[in-house]
Design a protein around this motif. Structure first.
Motif, PDB file in Angstrom:
ATOM      1  N   MET A 146       0.854  -1.180   0.000  1.00 51.42           N
ATOM      2  CA  MET A 146       0.000   0.000   0.000  1.00 51.42           C
ATOM      3  C   MET A 146       0.890   1.231   0.000  1.00 51.42           C
ATOM      4  O   MET A 146       1.882   1.280   0.721  1.00 51.42           O
ATOM      5  CB  MET A 146      -0.883  -0.033   1.259  1.00 51.42           C
ATOM      6  N   MET A 147       0.557   2.213  -0.827  1.00 47.36           N
ATOM      7  CA  MET A 147       1.258   3.490  -0.812  1.00 47.36           C
ATOM      8  C   MET A 147       0.231   4.604  -0.640  1.00 47.36           C
ATOM      9  O   MET A 147      -0.657   4.773  -1.468  1.00 47.36           O
ATOM     10  CB  MET A 147       2.061   3.733  -2.087  1.00 47.36           C
ATOM     11  N   VAL A 148       0.368   5.339   0.456  1.00 44.15           N
ATOM     12  CA  VAL A 148      -0.541   6.443   0.763  1.00 44.15           C
ATOM     13  C   VAL A 148       0.290   7.719   0.797  1.00 44.15           C
ATOM     14  O   VAL A 148       1.354   7.755   1.403  1.00 44.15           O
ATOM     15  CB  VAL A 148      -1.229   6.241   2.132  1.00 44.15           C
ATOM     16  N   VAL A 149      -0.198   8.763   0.135  1.00 42.93           N
ATOM     17  CA  VAL A 149       0.494  10.046   0.127  1.00 42.93           C
ATOM     18  C   VAL A 149      -0.438  11.128   0.668  1.00 42.93           C
ATOM     19  O   VAL A 149      -1.656  11.022   0.567  1.00 42.93           O
ATOM     20  CB  VAL A 149       0.992  10.428  -1.281  1.00 42.93           C
ATOM     21  N   ALA A 150       0.183  12.148   1.269  1.00 43.49           N
ATOM     22  CA  ALA A 150      -0.590  13.256   1.835  1.00 43.49           C
ATOM     23  C   ALA A 150       0.139  14.561   1.589  1.00 43.49           C
ATOM     24  O   ALA A 150       1.365  14.599   1.541  1.00 43.49           O
ATOM     25  CB  ALA A 150      -0.788  13.055   3.338  1.00 43.49           C
ATOM     26  N   ARG A 151      -0.640  15.626   1.426  1.00 40.46           N
ATOM     27  CA  ARG A 151      -0.068  16.969   1.315  1.00 40.46           C
ATOM     28  C   ARG A 151      -0.884  17.909   2.200  1.00 40.46           C
ATOM     29  O   ARG A 151      -2.113  17.860   2.229  1.00 40.46           O
ATOM     30  CB  ARG A 151      -0.029  17.446  -0.131  1.00 40.46           C
ATOM     31  N   ARG A 152      -0.149  18.731   2.927  1.00 40.90           N
ATOM     32  CA  ARG A 152      -0.802  19.671   3.849  1.00 40.90           C
ATOM     33  C   ARG A 152      -1.505  20.754   3.044  1.00 40.90           C
ATOM     34  O   ARG A 152      -0.929  21.335   2.136  1.00 40.90           O
ATOM     35  CB  ARG A 152       0.242  20.275   4.781  1.00 40.90           C
ATOM     36  N   ARG A 206      -4.787  20.318   8.296  1.00 41.73           N
ATOM     37  CA  ARG A 206      -5.548  19.510   7.343  1.00 41.73           C
ATOM     38  C   ARG A 206      -4.648  19.032   6.217  1.00 41.73           C
ATOM     39  O   ARG A 206      -3.815  19.778   5.726  1.00 41.73           O
ATOM     40  CB  ARG A 206      -6.724  20.299   6.785  1.00 41.73           C
ATOM     41  N   TYR A 207      -4.869  17.780   5.831  1.00 42.55           N
ATOM     42  CA  TYR A 207      -4.143  17.158   4.727  1.00 42.55           C
ATOM     43  C   TYR A 207      -5.127  16.540   3.750  1.00 42.55           C
ATOM     44  O   TYR A 207      -6.145  15.968   4.168  1.00 42.55           O
ATOM     45  CB  TYR A 207      -3.252  16.010   5.235  1.00 42.55           C
ATOM     46  N   GLU A 208      -4.828  16.643   2.461  1.00 41.44           N
ATOM     47  CA  GLU A 208      -5.484  15.826   1.459  1.00 41.44           C
ATOM     48  C   GLU A 208      -4.628  14.573   1.362  1.00 41.44           C
ATOM     49  O   GLU A 208      -3.396  14.664   1.379  1.00 41.44           O
ATOM     50  CB  GLU A 208      -5.509  16.520   0.100  1.00 41.44           C
ATOM     51  N   PHE A 209      -5.260  13.414   1.248  1.00 39.56           N
ATOM     52  CA  PHE A 209      -4.483  12.186   1.134  1.00 39.56           C
ATOM     53  C   PHE A 209      -5.229  11.148   0.318  1.00 39.56           C
ATOM     54  O   PHE A 209      -6.420  11.274   0.058  1.00 39.56           O
ATOM     55  CB  PHE A 209      -4.126  11.624   2.515  1.00 39.56           C
ATOM     56  N   GLY A 210      -4.492  10.133  -0.099  1.00 34.27           N
ATOM     57  CA  GLY A 210      -5.092   9.038  -0.845  1.00 34.27           C
ATOM     58  C   GLY A 210      -4.024   8.077  -1.328  1.00 34.27           C
ATOM     59  O   GLY A 210      -2.839   8.225  -1.022  1.00 34.27           O
ATOM     60  N   PHE A 211      -4.444   7.088  -2.076  1.00 37.72           N
ATOM     61  CA  PHE A 211      -3.521   6.111  -2.631  1.00 37.72           C
ATOM     62  C   PHE A 211      -2.789   6.714  -3.813  1.00 37.72           C
ATOM     63  O   PHE A 211      -3.401   7.360  -4.668  1.00 37.72           O
ATOM     64  CB  PHE A 211      -4.263   4.839  -3.053  1.00 37.72           C
ATOM     65  N   GLU A 212      -1.473   6.513  -3.835  1.00 36.95           N
ATOM     66  CA  GLU A 212      -0.578   7.077  -4.834  1.00 36.95           C
ATOM     67  C   GLU A 212      -0.796   8.587  -4.898  1.00 36.95           C
ATOM     68  O   GLU A 212      -0.627   9.238  -3.891  1.00 36.95           O
ATOM     69  CB  GLU A 212      -0.730   6.331  -6.146  1.00 36.95           C
ATOM     70  N   PHE A 225     -12.127   5.939   9.161  1.00 38.56           N
ATOM     71  CA  PHE A 225     -10.740   5.938   9.611  1.00 38.56           C
ATOM     72  C   PHE A 225     -10.181   4.525   9.426  1.00 38.56           C
ATOM     73  O   PHE A 225     -10.066   3.747  10.362  1.00 38.56           O
ATOM     74  CB  PHE A 225     -10.645   6.386  11.070  1.00 38.56           C
ATOM     75  N   ASN A 226      -9.818   4.215   8.181  1.00 33.26           N
ATOM     76  CA  ASN A 226      -9.379   2.874   7.815  1.00 33.26           C
ATOM     77  C   ASN A 226      -7.851   2.741   7.916  1.00 33.26           C
ATOM     78  O   ASN A 226      -7.169   3.616   8.469  1.00 33.26           O
ATOM     79  CB  ASN A 226      -9.880   2.530   6.416  1.00 33.26           C
ATOM     80  N   ALA A 227      -7.309   1.652   7.376  1.00 27.39           N
ATOM     81  CA  ALA A 227      -5.869   1.376   7.460  1.00 27.39           C
ATOM     82  C   ALA A 227      -5.041   2.461   6.786  1.00 27.39           C
ATOM     83  O   ALA A 227      -3.977   2.840   7.290  1.00 27.39           O
ATOM     84  CB  ALA A 227      -5.559   0.018   6.852  1.00 27.39           C
ATOM     85  N   ALA A 228      -5.496   2.971   5.657  1.00 26.13           N
ATOM     86  CA  ALA A 228      -4.759   4.024   4.956  1.00 26.13           C
ATOM     87  C   ALA A 228      -4.699   5.297   5.799  1.00 26.13           C
ATOM     88  O   ALA A 228      -3.642   5.920   5.938  1.00 26.13           O
ATOM     89  CB  ALA A 228      -5.402   4.307   3.595  1.00 26.13           C
ATOM     90  N   ALA A 266      -2.362   4.692   8.813  1.00 23.08           N
ATOM     91  CA  ALA A 266      -0.944   4.640   8.447  1.00 23.08           C
ATOM     92  C   ALA A 266      -0.374   6.026   8.182  1.00 23.08           C
ATOM     93  O   ALA A 266       0.699   6.380   8.692  1.00 23.08           O
ATOM     94  CB  ALA A 266      -0.764   3.745   7.224  1.00 23.08           C
ATOM     95  N   ILE A 267      -1.078   6.841   7.415  1.00 22.99           N
ATOM     96  CA  ILE A 267      -0.539   8.164   7.080  1.00 22.99           C
ATOM     97  C   ILE A 267      -0.596   9.077   8.303  1.00 22.99           C
ATOM     98  O   ILE A 267       0.299   9.909   8.504  1.00 22.99           O
ATOM     99  CB  ILE A 267      -1.244   8.781   5.851  1.00 22.99           C
ATOM    100  N   THR A 268      -1.595   8.915   9.156  1.00 25.39           N
ATOM    101  CA  THR A 268      -1.657   9.697  10.391  1.00 25.39           C
ATOM    102  C   THR A 268      -0.458   9.392  11.281  1.00 25.39           C
ATOM    103  O   THR A 268       0.168  10.313  11.824  1.00 25.39           O
ATOM    104  CB  THR A 268      -2.966   9.414  11.160  1.00 25.39           C
ATOM    105  N   ALA A 269      -0.139   8.118  11.433  1.00 26.01           N
ATOM    106  CA  ALA A 269       1.007   7.728  12.267  1.00 26.01           C
ATOM    107  C   ALA A 269       2.301   8.338  11.743  1.00 26.01           C
ATOM    108  O   ALA A 269       3.121   8.850  12.514  1.00 26.01           O
ATOM    109  CB  ALA A 269       1.117   6.215  12.326  1.00 26.01           C
TER     110      ALA A 269
END
Length: 76
Positions: free
Chosen positions: A3-9, A18-24, A47-50, A53-56
């Motif tokens: 799994m690859m999750v990315v986020a940008r503030r 606040r962050y936008e996030f999602g897969f790839e 609030f699932n696995a993705a 993970a990105i929150t951590a």
């Protein structure tokens, strides 16, 4: 399967980050973190696995650097 999750503030105020996030590079969800308590929630309520993970990763970076990162990636 990985799994690859990315986020940008997208916003940082005194009361929330606040962050936008999602897969790839699909930034299709919004994560909000309280900078005082480091509690997190997602806009869609799932609030699932993705999200977890990105929150951590974001919270650990904040604890290490003292500020919330502009971008973050989680890969497994």
């Amino acid at each position: 399967m990985g799994m690859m999750v990315v986020a940008r503030r997208i916003e940082a105020s005194v009361d929330e980050v606040r962050y936008e996030f999602g897969f790839e590079d699909r930034f299709d969800r919004v994560l909000t973190i309280d900078p005082h308590t480091l509690e997190a929630r997602v806009q869609d309520g799932d609030f699932n696995a993705a999200a977890s993970a990105i929150t951590a990763k974001i919270v650990n970076a904040r604890r290490s650097a003292g500020d919330f990162p502009e971008r973050m990636m989680f890969a497994s």
